[in-house]
Design an enzyme around this catalytic site. Structure first.
Site, mmCIF file in Angstrom:
data_model
loop_
_atom_site.group_PDB
_atom_site.id
_atom_site.type_symbol
_atom_site.label_atom_id
_atom_site.label_comp_id
_atom_site.label_asym_id
_atom_site.label_seq_id
_atom_site.Cartn_x
_atom_site.Cartn_y
_atom_site.Cartn_z
ATOM 1 C CD GLU A 39 -3.011 -0.884 0.134
ATOM 2 O OE1 GLU A 39 -3.258 0.275 -0.266
ATOM 3 O OE2 GLU A 39 -3.574 -1.888 -0.332
ATOM 4 C CB SER A 51 -13.283 -0.483 -4.636
ATOM 5 O OG SER A 51 -11.888 -0.225 -4.541
ATOM 6 C CE1 TYR A 104 -11.531 0.546 -15.400
ATOM 7 C CE2 TYR A 104 -9.332 1.156 -14.649
ATOM 8 C CZ TYR A 104 -10.622 0.702 -14.381
ATOM 9 O OH TYR A 104 -10.986 0.411 -13.095
ATOM 10 C CG ASN A 115 -5.295 4.775 -3.388
ATOM 11 O OD1 ASN A 115 -4.134 5.137 -3.224
ATOM 12 N ND2 ASN A 115 -5.694 3.526 -3.146
#
Length: 395
Positions: A172, A230, A277, A282
């Site tokens: 992450e 999401s 796309y 994020n």
């Protein structure tokens, strides 16, 4: 009294004998008579080349008699079942120590195959385990940062074998990873998407195309721009850019926020049906280039990226394989460019030129980290401690 032969005559006799022996050896090699009394007989076939080479060199060296003796003695001393080279390699492989990597917890609670290092990555001599009873014999322990937040104080008091490596593993971005107070000096190695980590595992890579790969064909398209999201957070840069872009071009948006949930089975079909796309990350960090880029590329769709700099992206993929939002002054300019490509098939197809040489290989989260860690520990035996891991990752 018979006189001793002269030196010249003796040399001629030795040379003649050597040539006679070589002729016999060569005759044997080509016609293989069933005679076991020859110096290079069937019981010493692997040494024929050695014998022949030595015999052919007889005329070029002074001590011919010694060479003939060596030709025979080499065969007598060497085992006849296999060559010395193969025997050495087999011994090395047999005694290669097995490296054990303990996976402290399944990353995010998601299990993976513990026995696929060799089949998936060609990494031999590795054994992955989740059994903490093997802690003392483990060469390395892999800790997923997101899963050990409440255990740091216990880990600090845990006795470990002196040569055991503790590996800080995380995929992450810093914005989505917890700092671990007190863990600055706890680890020996890092495994991360960042290229300056000890064990680098990117989210994906382009690898050379192989003979078994089918020729690429652009999938049928019935949508212009798509986005599956999401994590909807109005404070993120990508949300603000999407809101502006969607005012100038139609975007097929999916996810719970839009009431259009897409499961994993439908994901590939939806993405491949779109010309473009929105591969919007994020958060923006160097080398943080995730599956949001590699999945559309693999599925035959042109990614429009928002994240690290164009220069950083070009270190991973060809410059003409994607569109970067930074190439346009406004979201409206980007929308106009996408519409232009929609009307010009030749221009659009240029974004797939890389498919002639490469295919996308996605990383297998958790499993690949463990296998790469095992390979690293096997290769590098040096002492290593990673100081100030929090400062390195969060700055």
């Amino acid at each position: 009294m018979t006189s001793k032969p002269s030196t010249g005559r003796l040399q001629h006799i030795v040379i003649a004998s050597a040539l006679l022996l070589c002729s016999a050896v060569i005759f044997y090699m080509y016609y293989k008579p069933t005679m076991s009394w020859l110096p290079c007989s069937d019981t010493a076939l692997p040494k024929q080349d050695v014998c022949t080479e030595e015999c052919l060199r007889i005329l070029k060296v002074e001590n011919q008699t010694q060479i003939i003796t060596n030709c025979t003695s080499v065969q007598e001393k060497t085992p006849t079942t296999q060559s010395p080279v193969l025997e050495k390699e087999d011994t090395t492989n047999t005694h290669e120590p097995e490296i054990v990597v303990l996976v402290w917890k399944w990353p995010f609670g998601v299990p993976f195959d513990l026995e696929s290092c060799e089949s998936n990555y060609g990494i031999k001599g590795c054994r992955l385990t989740l059994d903490r009873n093997e802690y003392d014999k483990a060469h390395a322990v892999m800790f997923h940062v997101r899963d050990i937040g409440g255990e740091v104080s216990n880990l600090q008091t845990l006795s470990r074998p002196p040569r055991q490596k503790w590996v800080w593993m995380n995929m992450e971005s810093p914005a989505n990873s917890p700092r671990l107070p007190g863990a600055d000096d706890l680890f020996n190695l890092t495994s991360n998407y960042r290229r300056d980590s000890d064990i680098w595992v990117p989210y994906g890579q382009l690898i050379d195309i192989s003979e078994k790969d089918e020729p690429f064909k652009i999938p049928e398209k019935n949508k212009l721009v798509c986005w599956i999201v999401s994590n909807w957070n109005g404070n993120l840069k990508r949300v603000g850019y999407f809101n502006e872009l969607s005012q100038h071009i139609k975007v097929e948006a999916y996810g719970r926020h839009f009431g259009r949930y897409i499961n994993s089975e439908d994901y590939s079909q939806v993405v491949s049906s779109c010309k473009f796309y929105l591969s919007f990350e994020n958060s923006v960090y160097i080398d943080y280039i995730t599956e949001k880029l590699f999945n559309p590329m693999r599925l035959g769709t042109v990614p429009v990226v928002l994240g690290a700099s164009r220069e950083n992206y070009e270190e991973f993929v060809p410059k003409d394989s994607f569109i970067h939002v930074d190439d346009f002054k406004t979201a409206q300019e980007l929308a106009e460019h996408l519409k232009l490509l929609d009307q010009n098939q030749e221009m659009y197809e240029k974004y797939f030129a890389w498919r002639k040489d490469y295919v996308v290989k996605n990383s297998n989260f958790g499993q690949e980290h463990a296998c790469r860690i095992c390979d690293h520990v096997r290769r590098y035996k040096n002492y290593r401690v990673f100081k100030n891991v929090n400062k390195w990752y969060w700055g």
